[in-house]
Design an enzyme around this catalytic site. Structure first.
Site, PDB file in Angstrom:
ATOM      1  N   HIS A  86       0.858  -1.201   0.000  1.00 56.45           N
ATOM      2  CA  HIS A  86       0.000   0.000   0.000  1.00 56.45           C
ATOM      3  C   HIS A  86       0.894   1.251   0.000  1.00 56.45           C
ATOM      4  CE1 HIS A  86      -3.826  -2.044   0.821  1.00 56.45           C
ATOM      5  NE2 HIS A  86      -4.410  -0.861   0.703  1.00 56.45           N
ATOM      6  N   HIS A 133       0.535  -2.608   9.431  1.00 61.62           N
ATOM      7  CA  HIS A 133       1.977  -2.524   9.196  1.00 61.62           C
ATOM      8  C   HIS A 133       2.692  -1.804  10.327  1.00 61.62           C
ATOM      9  CE1 HIS A 133       2.285  -4.088   5.124  1.00 61.62           C
ATOM     10  NE2 HIS A 133       1.160  -3.444   4.832  1.00 61.62           N
TER      11      HIS A 133
END
Length: 319
Positions: A86, A133
């Site tokens: 991403h 993350h």
């Protein structure tokens, strides 16, 4: 924090790296703004995402543990964590957009730079906020995307010209994207990563082949060099209405293509590889089914995006 504003803001940031965003953003760019720019953005996006997914499967770092992290999203939880793809796409797309469009389109450089930085920051921060993350994953993704841009930005013109003009380009494109898909997977357990990568490669191949056919029949020609830099035409109700209509009709065609190809390819792959397809979900997780189904389905979506939908617009007087 339990801030509603932050939750919705970062949910939006996360969407900027998901399929829904891509299926609206790339078509809008190609059908309404500048096909030249759209093709190059897709070339860069395919390489960034492919290299990111492959790197994840080589490093194999798990997602942040929960607890202590609160996970607000679970869709990509089965994938590995390092680097954040991403963050990679959220860095590469806005920066490539700035690099490719500045000088070709008339707009203040600071406006483009601020937009790119806001876009990039929103996507990167959203991955940490969503609990998907660590900060390290995001920083690595950001730096990795910049490295890929440094390498690929200078050759993107060559790749695009090859896709458009070389006689045997479709054959080479399809073979290369297929080979990349087959040789990049040595997963010990199933994850969304393999299908996503096949999807991205299929899309890239379909768009490149569609561009080639487009160029061959002279359908969607790029503006000649003497007309550059391009300026945004004044936004009238007619211009806006046509743009929205093109997006609406085009995206419906893309979604119908996706559904039809999915319905056809899964049973076909099961039949060829003799896999029972009573439980479609389980069958889809088999590599022999997942790779061809994703590759062919999204290849046709990419081809429709570049060739079939512009043909339709030409036919109904919307081009």
């Amino acid at each position: 924090t339990r801030s509603r504003f932050l939750y919705y803001l970062f949910s939006l940031g996360t969407e900027l790296g998901n399929e829904l965003f891509y299926i609206l953003f790339f078509p809008f760019c190609i059908w309404n703004l500048d096909a030249w720019l759209g093709r190059r953005l897709i070339i860069i996006w395919v390489w960034v995402m492919y290299l990111g997914q492959c790197t994840k499967d080589v490093i194999r770092w798990p997602r942040p543990a929960s607890p202590p992290v609160v996970k607000l999203e679970v869709f990509y939880n089965s994938e590995y964590s390092m680097p954040s793809t991403h963050a990679m796409s959220g860095t590469a797309i806005p920066l490539a957009l700035l690099l490719l469009s500045y000088g070709r389109w008339q707009y203040p450089f600071m406006f483009g730079l601020i937009l790119a930085l806001c876009w990039c920051s929103l996507v990167c921060c959203s991955r940490i906020y969503m609990g998907m993350h660590s900060i390290l994953d995001v920083i690595a993704g950001f730096l990795y995307a910049i490295l890929i841009l440094v390498v690929f930005h200078p050759v993107v013109d060559l790749i695009d010209n090859f896709n458009l003009t070389y006689k045997y380009a479709p054959l080479i494109i399809i073979s290369l994207h297929l080979a990349l898909g087959i040789f990049s997977f040595t997963l010990d357990t199933w994850s969304t990563s393999r299908g996503d990568t096949a999807q991205i490669l299929g899309c890239g191949a379909g768009v490149a082949c569609g561009s080639h056919v487009n160029h061959l029949v002279g359908l969607q020609l790029d503006p000649p060099p003497h007309t550059l830099p391009l300026s945004l035409s004044s936004l009238t109700v007619t211009v806006f209405g046509k743009a929205i209509l093109r997006l609406l009709i085009g995206v419906i065609v893309l979604l119908l293509t996706k559904v039809a190809m999915k319905k056809a390819t899964i049973p076909l792959a099961c039949k060829i590889f003799r896999i029972p397809h009573g439980d479609v979900r389980r069958a889809r997780q088999r590599m022999e089914v997942e790779l061809p189904y994703r590759y062919i389905t999204y290849g046709m979506v990419g081809f429709s995006l570049m060739f079939i939908v512009p043909c339709l617009f030409h036919f109904i007087g919307l081009s």
